[in-house]
Structures are given as C-alpha cells and as structure tokens.
Design a protein around this motif. Structure first.
Motif, PDB file in Angstrom:
ATOM      1  N   UNK A   1       0.824  -1.253  -0.064  1.00 20.87           N
ATOM      2  CA  UNK A   1      -0.096   0.011  -0.045  1.00 20.87           C
ATOM      3  C   UNK A   1       0.818   1.226   0.151  1.00 20.87           C
ATOM      4  N   UNK A   2       2.169   1.099   0.236  1.00 20.22           N
ATOM      5  CA  UNK A   2       3.027   2.270   0.384  1.00 20.22           C
ATOM      6  C   UNK A   2       3.539   2.728  -0.882  1.00 20.22           C
ATOM      7  N   UNK A   3       3.361   1.726  -2.036  1.00 25.28           N
ATOM      8  CA  UNK A   3       3.816   1.858  -3.451  1.00 25.28           C
ATOM      9  C   UNK A   3       3.015   3.307  -3.905  1.00 25.28           C
ATOM     10  N   UNK A   4       3.479   4.136  -4.798  1.00 22.31           N
ATOM     11  CA  UNK A   4       2.844   4.990  -5.482  1.00 22.31           C
ATOM     12  C   UNK A   4       2.420   4.770  -7.015  1.00 22.31           C
ATOM     13  N   UNK A   5       1.568   5.646  -7.479  1.00 21.30           N
ATOM     14  CA  UNK A   5       1.038   5.359  -8.764  1.00 21.30           C
ATOM     15  C   UNK A   5       0.790   6.685  -9.242  1.00 21.30           C
ATOM     16  N   UNK A   6       0.962   7.069 -10.659  1.00 23.55           N
ATOM     17  CA  UNK A   6       0.606   8.303 -11.121  1.00 23.55           C
ATOM     18  C   UNK A   6      -0.850   8.293 -11.408  1.00 23.55           C
ATOM     19  N   UNK A   7      -1.305   9.517 -11.623  1.00 23.18           N
ATOM     20  CA  UNK A   7      -2.799   9.691 -11.761  1.00 23.18           C
ATOM     21  C   UNK A   7      -2.957   9.279 -13.206  1.00 23.18           C
ATOM     22  N   UNK A   8      -2.151   9.738 -14.104  1.00 22.91           N
ATOM     23  CA  UNK A   8      -2.431   9.050 -15.331  1.00 22.91           C
ATOM     24  C   UNK A   8      -2.406   7.832 -15.711  1.00 22.91           C
ATOM     25  N   UNK A   9      -1.550   7.002 -14.993  1.00 27.70           N
ATOM     26  CA  UNK A   9      -1.745   5.521 -14.885  1.00 27.70           C
ATOM     27  C   UNK A   9      -2.962   5.119 -14.447  1.00 27.70           C
ATOM     28  N   UNK A  10      -3.294   5.676 -13.071  1.00 23.25           N
ATOM     29  CA  UNK A  10      -4.521   5.212 -12.326  1.00 23.25           C
ATOM     30  C   UNK A  10      -5.756   5.331 -13.549  1.00 23.25           C
ATOM     31  N   UNK A  11      -5.793   6.458 -14.343  1.00 24.05           N
ATOM     32  CA  UNK A  11      -6.948   6.771 -15.038  1.00 24.05           C
ATOM     33  C   UNK A  11      -6.937   5.661 -16.185  1.00 24.05           C
ATOM     34  N   UNK A  12      -5.625   5.063 -16.610  1.00 27.13           N
ATOM     35  CA  UNK A  12      -5.766   4.073 -17.896  1.00 27.13           C
ATOM     36  C   UNK A  12      -6.257   2.885 -17.123  1.00 27.13           C
ATOM     37  N   UNK A  13      -5.609   2.440 -15.814  1.00 24.43           N
ATOM     38  CA  UNK A  13      -6.132   1.429 -15.125  1.00 24.43           C
ATOM     39  C   UNK A  13      -7.750   1.191 -15.115  1.00 24.43           C
TER      40      UNK A  13
END
Length: 362
Positions: free
Chosen positions: A69-81
């Motif tokens: 849960x401490x990993x991070x993701x870009x908003x751009x990647x989240x939108x794609x997912x």
C-alpha cells in the motif's frame, strides 16, 4: 494518450514512484498517490472473471505495484487502469466498488492521525491539511456555511482519464471515513458529483442511501455541521503526538518545492472560495510580506500563481463536468461569466465554450 503494453510499457511506470522516509512511508511526488485505497482492484477484477495481470500490463504498469500500500502510482496511470477495468469488466461503476472497500485505514498515516484527533472538526482539518502526503493529484476541502458542512474532493492533475471513476471512489472512501469518525448514525444529507449522471443510479443509491445530485458544481458529501463538534472515541494522545512528529518530518522532506506547495494550497482555497494572499500566508504560518518576498525572489507574483491555478481548475471543470459557464465562473470566484471568459481567452487563446467544444471533437 494511447494505451501501451509489453515489457517496455511496464518500465514506463516503476513499482514505486517515490522515495521513502526512514520509517518506510512513501514520499508522494506531484501527480501521484499512494496505492493504499486501490489495493482492492486486482481482487475485484478476479471476482468479475477478469485477469488483473493482463489489465495491469495493458495499462503499462507492473502488477507488483498492488502488493504494497505504500507504493505510488501516477494519476495518469490510474486513469488508464480504471478505464481498462471498466471496459474489461463491463461494470460502469467500478470506481465506486473500489472506494466502498476503502476507508480511514487505507489512507495510511493521514487516516490514522485523523482517527486519533480530539474531535471530528480537528480530524477533518488534519485530513485536509495533510492529504497531500497521500495524494498529489487532487485536493480535499472542508467548507462550513451556516449549519451545513461539505467535505469535497477536486482533481487538478491534467489529462487524467476516468475522472468519474476516481470521484466515485473518493466519495465512497470519504463516506466510510465519516462513518468511522462519527459513528454508524452519521448520514450525509446529500452526495454531490461533478460528473454526468450514470445510466444506472441504483449502485449509488444502494451504497449511500441518501439523495444524490449529479452534474453538480463539485464532488462532495453534504452533512449537518453539528457533527463537527462531536468528540472522537478511543483517542490515544501519545500515539497522536508520534504521528504528528512523523507527519512533520514527511512535510519537511516533501515540501522542497515552495511553488508546488503554494499551488496545492491555492487549489484548496479556490475551491473553498477564499483564495486570498492573507489566507494563503496564514496556512503557511508566515506574514504576507514574507510570502510576497519569497515569491519575488522566484520571479513570480501571487496573482500569476493564482491565475495559473484557476486555469488548471477551469480546464478540469470544462473537461470533466457539464457545469454551465456561469456556475464555473462562480466556482472560480469571478464576478461574472464575461470576466471568466476574458480570463480564459487570455490563458488559452479560446473561449471556454470553444475549448470545451474542441475536446468533444477530439
């Protein structure tokens, strides 16, 4: 932005987009957020007979991202997912399902500090002030007008797909957060969404069980302000002091860019309707002359920064909502629609209406 796949695409987004503090907590960079609230995504896909590994790889991210849960993701990647999750599962309210499983525990140290605050008002103040340690693509707001409080969430990161899914998940998490802080008897009087009404409202009605309003000015929970004065139960003052010290350390480590810090504050103040230099200086715990002196040293004025931030929010509202121009102008604190139109033309070279129409033809 086209979806990429294969080994090269996975390398585009590493498992963690941030460095960590000595205690192992993520230092969230601009345009990213902690993966904590998104942990349910792989299991939800499996329950819908969709292979999460295939979805993650098609989105161009490493599936191992969801193991910590401490990993991070870009908003751009989240939108794609999320776009792919909706497409592959056939579930148009996938983001709501993700958020339903989140809550105060999924917000890491920020959620924990809120849980050990003395009262609900202080808990939400801590949530609003420190969520940037968890999420740097959106801002939370707490507004109190007369007897009504609004806990809101506004995405400011540019070029993000599936913002409707992100907003749905955010409101579900905020709903669960308030239930934890206030107890099972808490209910909002209304839930607002800035995106268009879904074809099927039933999943939203079944979860929130209160009136819903879509195409609203903002995305927020609306509830009686009397709840803010309720004392918290089971508070550990010693743990709170430890958490406050750790958060202070994280703030020092993550706020190296003064202008980025100012932008985050202005985004919250604009949405709340009070973006003054005095209010900004107050939140930074400095005199307005000190604030202006620091900005002058960087070759920028407060008005320039305020205009740039208003432009970012205006683009988000034009892109992700169907709000009328008059309502957007009011949201950005303009005296009239014509004043907003002139400012937007100065920023972009086009009127707001033409800019929105061009998006629809892309």
């Amino acid at each position: 932005m086209p979806v990429r796949s294969g080994a090269m695409a996975i390398q585009q987004f590493p498992v963690s987009g941030s460095v960590r503090s000595r205690s192992g907590l993520a230092l969230v960079m601009d345009g990213t957020l902690r993966i904590g609230p998104l942990i349910p995504i792989p299991q939800l896909l499996r329950e819908m007979t969709v292979d999460p590994i295939d979805v993650m790889r098609e989105a161009g991210i490493d599936p191992a991202l969801f193991e910590d849960p401490e990993n991070t993701i870009s908003f751009t990647a989240l939108g794609q997912v999320l776009s792919l999750c909706v497409a592959r599962s056939g579930c148009p309210h996938f983001g709501l399902l993700v958020g339903r499983q989140g809550g105060i525990s999924s917000l890491g140290i920020v959620g924990l500090l809120s849980q050990h605050s003395p009262d609900v008002r202080t808990a939400l103040r801590n949530f609003v002030l420190h969520l940037h340690l968890h999420d740097r693509g959106a801002v939370p707001t707490l507004e109190v007008q007369n007897e009504t409080a609004m806990l809101g969430y506004t995405i400011y990161q540019k070029n993000v797909a599936s913002t409707d899914q992100i907003y749905d998940g955010a409101m579900a998490i905020a709903f669960n957060l308030m239930k934890t802080l206030c107890g099972a008897k808490w209910q909002p009087s209304e839930v607002l969404f800035c995106h268009a009404e879904p074809v099927d409202r039933e999943p939203y009605r079944a979860f929130f069980k209160v009136p819903l309003r879509f195409d609203a000015e903002r995305t927020a929970l609306v509830f009686p302000a009397t709840w803010l004065d309720q004392p918290m139960q089971g508070v550990n003052p010693q743990l709170r002091r430890i958490l406050e010290a750790e958060i202070e350390t994280l703030n020092v480590l993550s706020d190296g860019d003064f202008v980025s810090q100012l932008r985050r504050i202005l985004q919250s103040l604009i949405v709340a309707g009070c973006p003054s230099v005095d209010q900004t200086a107050l939140l930074l715990a400095m005199h307005r002359r000190t604030l202006n002196r620091r900005l002058n040293a960087l070759g920028i004025t407060f008005k320039q920064l305020l205009d740039e931030t208003r432009f970012e929010i205006a683009q988000q509202l034009l892109r992700d909502t169907r709000m009328p121009m008059v309502d957007i102008a009011v949201s950005l604190n303009y005296a009239s629609t014509s004043a907003f139109t002139r400012a937007f033309r100065r920023w972009s070279g086009a009127t707001p209406a033409a800019w929105r129409a061009a998006l629809q033809h892309d």
